[in-house]
Design a protein around this motif. Structure first.
Motif, PDB file in Angstrom:
ATOM      1  N   VAL A   1       0.747  -1.035  -0.049  1.00  0.00           N
ATOM      2  CA  VAL A   1      -0.049   0.022   0.228  1.00  0.00           C
ATOM      3  C   VAL A   1       0.906   1.247   0.083  1.00  0.00           C
ATOM      4  O   VAL A   1       2.073   1.303   0.528  1.00  0.00           O
ATOM      5  CB  VAL A   1      -0.901   0.079   1.261  1.00  0.00           C
ATOM      6  N   LEU A   2       0.353   2.323  -0.684  1.00  0.00           N
ATOM      7  CA  LEU A   2       1.199   3.609  -0.735  1.00  0.00           C
ATOM      8  C   LEU A   2       0.737   4.325   0.541  1.00  0.00           C
ATOM      9  O   LEU A   2      -0.395   4.592   0.766  1.00  0.00           O
ATOM     10  CB  LEU A   2       0.890   4.433  -1.925  1.00  0.00           C
TER      11      LEU A   2
ATOM     12  N   CYS B   1       7.237  10.820   1.706  1.00  0.00           N
ATOM     13  CA  CYS B   1       6.405  10.631   0.625  1.00  0.00           C
ATOM     14  C   CYS B   1       5.188  11.751   0.673  1.00  0.00           C
ATOM     15  O   CYS B   1       4.481  11.631   1.811  1.00  0.00           O
ATOM     16  CB  CYS B   1       5.805   9.142   0.582  1.00  0.00           C
ATOM     17  N   LEU B   2       5.254  12.481  -0.373  1.00  0.00           N
ATOM     18  CA  LEU B   2       3.911  13.588  -0.450  1.00  0.00           C
ATOM     19  C   LEU B   2       3.203  13.167  -1.816  1.00  0.00           C
ATOM     20  O   LEU B   2       3.745  13.030  -2.786  1.00  0.00           O
ATOM     21  CB  LEU B   2       4.630  14.991  -0.398  1.00  0.00           C
ATOM     22  N   SER B   3       1.919  13.259  -1.368  1.00  0.00           N
ATOM     23  CA  SER B   3       0.835  13.152  -2.514  1.00  0.00           C
ATOM     24  C   SER B   3       0.695  14.514  -3.064  1.00  0.00           C
ATOM     25  O   SER B   3       1.068  15.609  -2.467  1.00  0.00           O
ATOM     26  CB  SER B   3      -0.417  12.458  -1.976  1.00  0.00           C
TER      27      SER B   3
ATOM     28  N   TYR C   1      -0.831   6.046  -8.331  1.00  0.00           N
ATOM     29  CA  TYR C   1      -0.222   5.179  -7.662  1.00  0.00           C
ATOM     30  C   TYR C   1       0.966   4.610  -8.558  1.00  0.00           C
ATOM     31  O   TYR C   1       0.810   4.362  -9.494  1.00  0.00           O
ATOM     32  CB  TYR C   1      -1.213   4.022  -7.129  1.00  0.00           C
ATOM     33  N   PRO C   2       2.075   4.688  -8.119  1.00  0.00           N
ATOM     34  CA  PRO C   2       3.180   3.998  -8.796  1.00  0.00           C
ATOM     35  C   PRO C   2       3.128   2.599  -9.185  1.00  0.00           C
ATOM     36  O   PRO C   2       3.680   2.294 -10.062  1.00  0.00           O
ATOM     37  CB  PRO C   2       4.496   4.294  -7.819  1.00  0.00           C
TER      38      PRO C   2
ATOM     39  N   ASN D   1      10.316  10.074  -1.207  1.00  0.00           N
ATOM     40  CA  ASN D   1      10.710   8.781  -0.884  1.00  0.00           C
ATOM     41  C   ASN D   1       9.429   7.643  -0.979  1.00  0.00           C
ATOM     42  O   ASN D   1       8.910   7.818   0.354  1.00  0.00           O
ATOM     43  CB  ASN D   1      11.536   8.661   0.219  1.00  0.00           C
ATOM     44  N   CYS D   2       8.867   7.551  -1.977  1.00  0.00           N
ATOM     45  CA  CYS D   2       7.519   6.615  -1.709  1.00  0.00           C
ATOM     46  C   CYS D   2       7.933   5.119  -2.337  1.00  0.00           C
ATOM     47  O   CYS D   2       7.050   4.493  -2.696  1.00  0.00           O
ATOM     48  CB  CYS D   2       6.544   7.408  -2.840  1.00  0.00           C
TER      49      CYS D   2
END
Length: 223
Positions: free
Chosen positions: A180-181, A189-191, A200-201, A222-223
């Motif tokens: 899950v992200l 990690c920033l949306s 979603y990557p 950093n996701c």
């Protein structure tokens, strides 16, 4: 005197408004939700996002209910079956992106079983907020599995609600599914904000695209 009293009442109402200003999962009922039959201590601000420092990840801090009477399963699902979850609340923030996932290790990892990039929740307040998904046939059987709904809205807020479920007739495992992200919880990690919705990557193989009103943009950091 009456004017001051009235003003204080109005201010109090305004201060309480954020409680109703977001969304949360209602069904299956999450741990310590008011409609969970096993709840002993109700979370009165279930509609709030997770803290920006990540201190209440995973599951909004309710992971400690596992292994106690409050962490008993609220649903039994067969592997390969079609299921639904339902959201509640008036603050849809006019969309965002959602995922549902399963955890077999008490919240250490969550494996995505479906992603909704864009227009999730449904944009209009008061609209039907019931969503369909399937339990993978390869999902292993288990009595205390965490089913999680996560939401990345356009205000860089991250939501995660977790219900305990039982899965029967399971398969060999879902370790091949994406994680899950998790964003906006101090993890680097920033949306995206305001004019875009999260892309979603690695959304997995089961994806339901939104209506395209906003562009889908990958998270940063950093996701």
């Amino acid at each position: 005197m009456y004017t001051k009293f009235l003003a204080s009442m109005i201010l109090g109402s305004i201060l309480l408004m954020p409680v109703l200003g977001h969304m949360n999962m209602r069904s299956p009922p999450p741990m310590r939700h008011r409609e969970n039959p096993h709840t002993q201590e109700v979370d009165e601000i279930y509609e709030f996002p997770l803290k920006t420092d990540g201190s209440d990840y995973p599951c909004k801090g309710h992971i400690d209910a596992l292994g106690t009477p409050e962490g008993k399963p609220v649903a039994t699902w067969a592997a390969g079956s079609s299921q639904t979850f339902t959201l509640e609340g008036s603050g849809t923030h006019y969309g965002g992106s959602c995922q549902v996932s399963l955890s077999y290790d008490q919240g250490e990892t969550f494996k995505v079983i479906k992603s909704w990039p864009g227009s999730c929740p449904n944009r209009e307040s008061g609209s039907d907020q019931t969503f369909n998904f399937d339990i993978p046939e390869e999902a292993p059987s288990g009595e205390e599995i965490i089913f999680a709904w996560t939401w990345n809205n356009r205000e860089r807020e991250f939501f995660q609600n977790c219900a305990v479920v039982t899965i029967t007739g399971g398969g060999s495992g879902i370790s091949n599914l994406p994680d899950v992200l998790v964003s906006n919880t101090g993890n680097g990690c920033l949306s995206p904000q305001t004019t875009a919705e999260l892309k979603y990557p690695d959304p997995g193989d089961v994806v339901e695209l939104g209506d395209g009103e906003y562009p889908l943009v990958l998270p940063s950091g950093n996701c």
